[in-house]
Design an enzyme around this catalytic site. Sequence first.
Site, PDB file in Angstrom:
ATOM      1  N   GLY A  57     -10.989 -24.318 -77.700  1.00 15.89           N
ATOM      2  CA  GLY A  57     -11.295 -24.371 -79.132  1.00 15.89           C
ATOM      3  C   GLY A  57     -10.254 -25.143 -79.921  1.00 15.89           C
ATOM      4  O   GLY A  57      -9.710 -26.160 -79.466  1.00 15.89           O
ATOM      5  N   ILE A  58      -9.946 -24.651 -81.101  1.00 17.36           N
ATOM      6  CA  ILE A  58      -8.976 -25.309 -81.980  1.00 17.36           C
ATOM      7  C   ILE A  58      -7.613 -25.375 -81.290  1.00 17.36           C
ATOM      8  O   ILE A  58      -6.908 -26.384 -81.369  1.00 17.36           O
ATOM      9  CB  ILE A  58      -8.882 -24.545 -83.317  1.00 17.36           C
ATOM     10  CG1 ILE A  58     -10.199 -24.671 -84.102  1.00 17.36           C
ATOM     11  CG2 ILE A  58      -7.716 -25.060 -84.153  1.00 17.36           C
ATOM     12  CD1 ILE A  58     -10.290 -23.783 -85.339  1.00 17.36           C
ATOM     13  N   ASN A 116      -2.229 -19.518 -83.438  1.00 14.72           N
ATOM     14  CA  ASN A 116      -3.638 -19.893 -83.531  1.00 14.72           C
ATOM     15  C   ASN A 116      -4.574 -18.810 -82.974  1.00 14.72           C
ATOM     16  O   ASN A 116      -5.731 -18.732 -83.381  1.00 14.72           O
ATOM     17  CB  ASN A 116      -3.842 -21.209 -82.765  1.00 14.72           C
ATOM     18  CG  ASN A 116      -5.300 -21.487 -82.480  1.00 14.72           C
ATOM     19  OD1 ASN A 116      -6.042 -21.926 -83.353  1.00 14.72           O
ATOM     20  ND2 ASN A 116      -5.736 -21.214 -81.248  1.00 14.72           N
ATOM     21  N   ILE A 161      -9.377 -13.448 -83.290  1.00 14.32           N
ATOM     22  CA  ILE A 161     -10.680 -12.898 -82.872  1.00 14.32           C
ATOM     23  C   ILE A 161     -11.464 -12.488 -84.110  1.00 14.32           C
ATOM     24  O   ILE A 161     -10.894 -12.354 -85.205  1.00 14.32           O
ATOM     25  CB  ILE A 161     -10.522 -11.662 -81.956  1.00 14.32           C
ATOM     26  CG1 ILE A 161      -9.785 -10.523 -82.687  1.00 14.32           C
ATOM     27  CG2 ILE A 161      -9.798 -12.023 -80.666  1.00 14.32           C
ATOM     28  CD1 ILE A 161      -9.957  -9.155 -82.033  1.00 14.32           C
ATOM     29  N   THR A 162     -12.756 -12.271 -83.936  1.00 13.19           N
ATOM     30  CA  THR A 162     -13.572 -11.652 -84.982  1.00 13.19           C
ATOM     31  C   THR A 162     -14.209 -10.381 -84.415  1.00 13.19           C
ATOM     32  O   THR A 162     -14.492 -10.305 -83.208  1.00 13.19           O
ATOM     33  CB  THR A 162     -14.712 -12.590 -85.457  1.00 13.19           C
ATOM     34  OG1 THR A 162     -15.414 -13.068 -84.314  1.00 13.19           O
ATOM     35  CG2 THR A 162     -14.185 -13.770 -86.254  1.00 13.19           C
ATOM     36  N   ASP A 216     -16.980  -8.666 -86.491  1.00 11.88           N
ATOM     37  CA  ASP A 216     -17.648  -8.617 -87.787  1.00 11.88           C
ATOM     38  C   ASP A 216     -18.558  -7.400 -87.959  1.00 11.88           C
ATOM     39  O   ASP A 216     -19.097  -6.866 -86.988  1.00 11.88           O
ATOM     40  CB  ASP A 216     -18.494  -9.883 -87.986  1.00 11.88           C
ATOM     41  CG  ASP A 216     -17.665 -11.156 -88.057  1.00 11.88           C
ATOM     42  OD1 ASP A 216     -16.431 -11.064 -88.120  1.00 11.88           O
ATOM     43  OD2 ASP A 216     -18.262 -12.250 -88.063  1.00 11.88           O
ATOM     44  N   GLY A 224     -19.133  -8.998 -94.623  1.00  5.65           N
ATOM     45  CA  GLY A 224     -19.122  -8.523 -93.232  1.00  5.65           C
ATOM     46  C   GLY A 224     -17.824  -8.806 -92.495  1.00  5.65           C
ATOM     47  O   GLY A 224     -17.768  -8.701 -91.273  1.00  5.65           O
ATOM     48  N   TYR A 267     -11.283  -9.318 -90.867  1.00  5.91           N
ATOM     49  CA  TYR A 267     -10.857 -10.704 -90.627  1.00  5.91           C
ATOM     50  C   TYR A 267     -10.285 -11.328 -91.914  1.00  5.91           C
ATOM     51  O   TYR A 267      -9.226 -11.970 -91.891  1.00  5.91           O
ATOM     52  CB  TYR A 267     -12.066 -11.500 -90.135  1.00  5.91           C
ATOM     53  CG  TYR A 267     -11.786 -12.924 -89.720  1.00  5.91           C
ATOM     54  CD1 TYR A 267     -11.298 -13.228 -88.446  1.00  5.91           C
ATOM     55  CD2 TYR A 267     -12.047 -13.986 -90.586  1.00  5.91           C
ATOM     56  CE1 TYR A 267     -11.071 -14.542 -88.061  1.00  5.91           C
ATOM     57  CE2 TYR A 267     -11.825 -15.302 -90.203  1.00  5.91           C
ATOM     58  CZ  TYR A 267     -11.338 -15.575 -88.933  1.00  5.91           C
ATOM     59  OH  TYR A 267     -11.111 -16.881 -88.560  1.00  5.91           O
ATOM     60  N   ILE A 312     -15.487 -24.580 -88.107  1.00  2.00           N
ATOM     61  CA  ILE A 312     -15.178 -25.573 -87.091  1.00  2.00           C
ATOM     62  C   ILE A 312     -16.047 -25.304 -85.861  1.00  2.00           C
ATOM     63  O   ILE A 312     -16.263 -24.140 -85.486  1.00  2.00           O
ATOM     64  CB  ILE A 312     -13.667 -25.497 -86.705  1.00  2.00           C
ATOM     65  CG1 ILE A 312     -12.767 -25.502 -87.954  1.00  2.00           C
ATOM     66  CG2 ILE A 312     -13.294 -26.627 -85.745  1.00  2.00           C
ATOM     67  CD1 ILE A 312     -12.888 -26.716 -88.843  1.00  2.00           C
TER      68      ILE A 312
END
Length: 240
Positions: free
Chosen positions: A13-14, A82, A85-86, A88, A143, A147, A180
């Site tokens: 990922g990023i 970096n 996690i999420t 939600d 939601g 985060y 992203i």
Amino acid sequence: MSKVAIVTGGTRGIGEAISLALQDLGYKVAANYAGNEEKAKAFTDKTGIAAFKWDVGDHQACLDGCAAVAEALGPVDIVVNNAGITRDGVLAKMSFDDWNEVMRINLGGCFNMAKATFGGMRERGWGRIVNIGSINGQAGQYGQVNYAAAKSGIHGFTKALAQEGAKYGVTVNAIAPGYIDTDMVAAVPPQVLEKIVAKIPVGRLGQAHEIARGVAFFCSEEGGFVTGSTLSINGGQHMY
Ligand SMILES: NC(=O)c1ccc[n+]([C@@H]2O[C@H](COP(=O)([O-])OP(=O)(O)OC[C@H]3O[C@@H](n4cnc5c(N)ncnc54)[C@H](OP(=O)(O)O)[C@@H]3O)[C@@H](O)[C@H]2O)c1
């Protein structure tokens, strides 16, 4: 001698794009990851960048992991926080574990990594810490109380630590990415994602390398007069 950088969550990922951008600057890079061995191995095979596994939410694991990187590559000059996690859900459905795990990893990880490396940077008179926040930490998001709170906390953490590092040559900055194109966003249901993209003025998701360019600037020699700053890279979605 080339600088040593750790990128947490740096194998996909990023984070993968950040690891590559720092390698391009000539830095020796260590990419941390949590447990996705397959991605980590593919990343190391492709880039030659060593991957180190530990949980950034675990304080002692960060101390030990950073010591292992220092042993392998040399004293740590640059940390990019970096990993994130999420978990939600609307407040009514969010468990304490969902709250706590996001705070522990996303915000606690920044504290743990700074505790492991900031002292050495200060002593050597040069350092760079870059924390990856989020547009949802700036603007909030339905939601995502966990985060948004953790990411918002990252922006405060950045400004506070920047004040402690400034006179020692250690800069501390943040990037607030918009949406992203990574696995994290792929987890958003397509109908929700469509609505999100419709609200991005440039009309598309961002790419991981577009975040990495911002990180590379903060980590460069030329970035030395920038500290306590948050750079929004979000396609114009939130002008802060
Ligand atoms: N994608 C977006 O639209 C977006 C927008 C704003 C902000 N961000 C932020 O940007 C960062 C990267 O996002 P991404 O989309 O690239 O995420 P991603 O594709 O889900 O990758 C997350 C990375 O973090 C690592 N990780 C997760 N928990 C960890 C832990 N406890 N200890 C160490 N590493 C851990 C993962 O390791 P494994 O591979 O081993 O699982 C992985 O390398 C996150 O902080 C995210 O909140 C993303």
